[in-house]
Design a protein around this motif. Sequence first.
Motif, mmCIF file in Angstrom:
data_model
loop_
_atom_site.group_PDB
_atom_site.id
_atom_site.type_symbol
_atom_site.label_atom_id
_atom_site.label_comp_id
_atom_site.label_asym_id
_atom_site.label_seq_id
_atom_site.Cartn_x
_atom_site.Cartn_y
_atom_site.Cartn_z
ATOM 1 N N GLY A 64 31.606 33.303 32.440
ATOM 2 C CA GLY A 64 31.664 33.604 31.259
ATOM 3 C C GLY A 64 31.689 34.932 30.882
ATOM 4 O O GLY A 64 31.565 35.517 29.552
ATOM 5 N N GLY A 65 31.567 36.035 31.971
ATOM 6 C CA GLY A 65 31.522 37.284 31.471
ATOM 7 C C GLY A 65 33.017 38.185 31.572
ATOM 8 O O GLY A 65 33.940 37.368 31.276
ATOM 9 N N THR A 66 32.906 39.584 31.638
ATOM 10 C CA THR A 66 34.151 40.179 31.403
ATOM 11 C C THR A 66 35.174 39.794 32.644
ATOM 12 O O THR A 66 34.822 39.796 33.643
ATOM 13 N N VAL A 67 36.197 39.229 32.302
ATOM 14 C CA VAL A 67 37.203 39.117 33.317
ATOM 15 C C VAL A 67 38.428 39.584 33.067
ATOM 16 O O VAL A 67 38.979 39.913 31.886
ATOM 17 N N ASN A 68 39.321 39.792 34.024
ATOM 18 C CA ASN A 68 40.886 40.314 33.987
ATOM 19 C C ASN A 68 41.538 38.707 34.362
ATOM 20 O O ASN A 68 40.934 38.216 35.413
ATOM 21 N N LEU A 69 42.628 38.591 33.826
ATOM 22 C CA LEU A 69 43.338 37.409 33.938
ATOM 23 C C LEU A 69 44.953 37.754 34.353
ATOM 24 O O LEU A 69 45.602 38.473 33.788
ATOM 25 N N LEU A 71 55.586 36.479 46.132
ATOM 26 C CA LEU A 71 54.683 36.354 44.878
ATOM 27 C C LEU A 71 54.818 37.640 44.081
ATOM 28 O O LEU A 71 54.633 38.893 44.695
ATOM 29 N N GLN A 72 55.014 37.330 42.790
ATOM 30 C CA GLN A 72 55.159 38.743 41.901
ATOM 31 C C GLN A 72 54.257 38.450 40.902
ATOM 32 O O GLN A 72 54.137 37.375 40.166
ATOM 33 N N LEU A 73 54.034 39.553 40.062
ATOM 34 C CA LEU A 73 53.095 39.380 38.762
ATOM 35 C C LEU A 73 54.116 38.964 37.683
ATOM 36 O O LEU A 73 55.016 39.590 37.345
ATOM 37 N N LEU A 74 53.643 38.156 36.777
ATOM 38 C CA LEU A 74 54.376 37.500 35.607
ATOM 39 C C LEU A 74 53.830 38.453 34.393
ATOM 40 O O LEU A 74 54.746 38.911 33.549
ATOM 41 N N LEU A 75 52.598 38.286 34.304
ATOM 42 C CA LEU A 75 51.791 38.949 33.332
ATOM 43 C C LEU A 75 50.286 39.098 33.804
ATOM 44 O O LEU A 75 49.928 38.403 34.489
ATOM 45 N N LYS A 76 49.754 40.137 32.588
ATOM 46 C CA LYS A 76 48.182 39.992 32.910
ATOM 47 C C LYS A 76 47.661 40.502 31.678
ATOM 48 O O LYS A 76 48.331 40.947 30.775
ATOM 49 N N TYR A 77 46.294 40.028 31.674
ATOM 50 C CA TYR A 77 45.506 40.489 30.535
ATOM 51 C C TYR A 77 44.159 40.995 30.836
ATOM 52 O O TYR A 77 43.561 40.697 31.812
ATOM 53 N N PHE A 78 43.775 42.277 30.414
ATOM 54 C CA PHE A 78 42.496 42.934 30.483
ATOM 55 C C PHE A 78 41.809 43.308 29.264
ATOM 56 O O PHE A 78 40.709 43.589 29.347
ATOM 57 N N SER A 79 42.583 43.707 28.042
ATOM 58 C CA SER A 79 41.906 43.771 26.992
ATOM 59 C C SER A 79 42.804 43.940 25.929
ATOM 60 O O SER A 79 44.060 43.823 26.091
ATOM 61 N N GLY A 80 42.523 43.989 24.587
ATOM 62 C CA GLY A 80 43.219 44.107 23.572
ATOM 63 C C GLY A 80 43.792 42.907 22.998
ATOM 64 O O GLY A 80 43.294 41.862 22.990
ATOM 65 N N ASN A 87 39.880 37.833 37.883
ATOM 66 C CA ASN A 87 38.748 38.509 38.759
ATOM 67 C C ASN A 87 37.921 39.093 37.741
ATOM 68 O O ASN A 87 38.035 38.999 36.368
ATOM 69 N N ALA A 88 36.374 38.755 37.939
ATOM 70 C CA ALA A 88 35.394 38.984 37.011
ATOM 71 C C ALA A 88 34.705 40.269 37.628
ATOM 72 O O ALA A 88 34.546 40.792 38.621
ATOM 73 N N LYS A 89 34.010 40.879 36.384
ATOM 74 C CA LYS A 89 33.405 42.090 36.566
ATOM 75 C C LYS A 89 32.284 42.124 37.510
ATOM 76 O O LYS A 89 31.919 43.036 38.297
ATOM 77 N N ARG A 90 31.756 40.929 37.720
ATOM 78 C CA ARG A 90 30.545 40.976 38.379
ATOM 79 C C ARG A 90 30.640 41.261 39.798
ATOM 80 O O ARG A 90 29.854 41.775 40.126
ATOM 81 N N ASP A 91 31.753 40.557 40.359
ATOM 82 C CA ASP A 91 31.841 40.904 41.725
ATOM 83 C C ASP A 91 33.435 41.278 42.113
ATOM 84 O O ASP A 91 33.735 41.501 43.289
ATOM 85 N N ASP A 92 34.302 41.405 40.995
ATOM 86 C CA ASP A 92 35.499 42.065 41.188
ATOM 87 C C ASP A 92 36.400 41.441 42.351
ATOM 88 O O ASP A 92 36.981 41.940 43.104
ATOM 89 N N LYS A 93 36.135 40.003 42.376
ATOM 90 C CA LYS A 93 36.959 39.110 43.589
ATOM 91 C C LYS A 93 37.774 38.463 42.752
ATOM 92 O O LYS A 93 37.421 37.494 42.007
ATOM 93 N N ILE A 94 39.143 38.742 43.302
ATOM 94 C CA ILE A 94 40.235 37.889 42.456
ATOM 95 C C ILE A 94 40.159 36.157 43.187
ATOM 96 O O ILE A 94 40.038 36.140 44.219
ATOM 97 N N ILE A 95 40.346 35.373 42.176
ATOM 98 C CA ILE A 95 40.345 33.987 42.631
ATOM 99 C C ILE A 95 41.561 33.442 41.946
ATOM 100 O O ILE A 95 41.757 33.552 40.945
#
Lengths: 113, 118
Positions: free
Chosen positions: A28-33, A44-53, A94-102
């Motif tokens: 439920g906290g701050t996340v990057n997606l 594996l390659q990045l398609l897109l990402k969201y972190f703000s805005g 990945n979440a701000k709390r532990d910065d571990k990507i799942i």
Amino acid sequence: AQSVSQHNHHVILSEAASLELGCNYSYGGTVNLFWYVQYPGQHLQLLLKYFSGDPLVKGIKGFEAEFIKSKFSFNLRKPSVQWSDTAEYFCAVNAKRDDKIIFGKGTRLHILP
Amino acid sequence: EAGVAQSPRYKIIEKRQSVAFWCNPISGHATLYWYQQILGQGPKLLIQFQNNGVVDDSQLPKDRFSAERLKGVDSTLKIQPAKLEDSAVYLCASSPGLAGRPSTDTQYFGPGTRLTVL
């Protein structure tokens, strides 16, 4: 514990069909997606990402994803798929709390020509 | 720009044997990750390095797995002794390591090493 769910494990579509792949996360906290893609025989390659805005994010090859915070979702969309979109798609958080990507378990997309 | 290199690409061993994997990240990338991807699952982070220091190894089975990143560049992942359930693809990824917390960095993945334990 933080988790990522991808609803569909295997999707089959015809060319020109519209695509939406679901992704929900549990934190439920701050996340990057992120959405990553693995084309047959490639890395594996990045398609897109969201972190703000703007919650609507555009990526490569005409893909986009919308972050809906109230639904804890980050669904991937494409209005008209091509045969070359055949690949496996992974949602990751990945979440701000532990910065571990799942990573989610992945969705295997097969486009029929 | 050269990508992330991994070797070997394939390895078949018997249970209780040992095995080592090597990764060379993209030049200048501070962060290096090792993942385990079991068939039908997404990648699971085993260990994350920032330069030559360990940031997270909470999911590394330390009784049999070890990893090092000497001089903050190349890295090796070792399994000793291997079990049947270690059969998986082992992915290495790197990222610039400059994007704050939580990281917004894009990870760049190598081709992986497919390990089969008989």
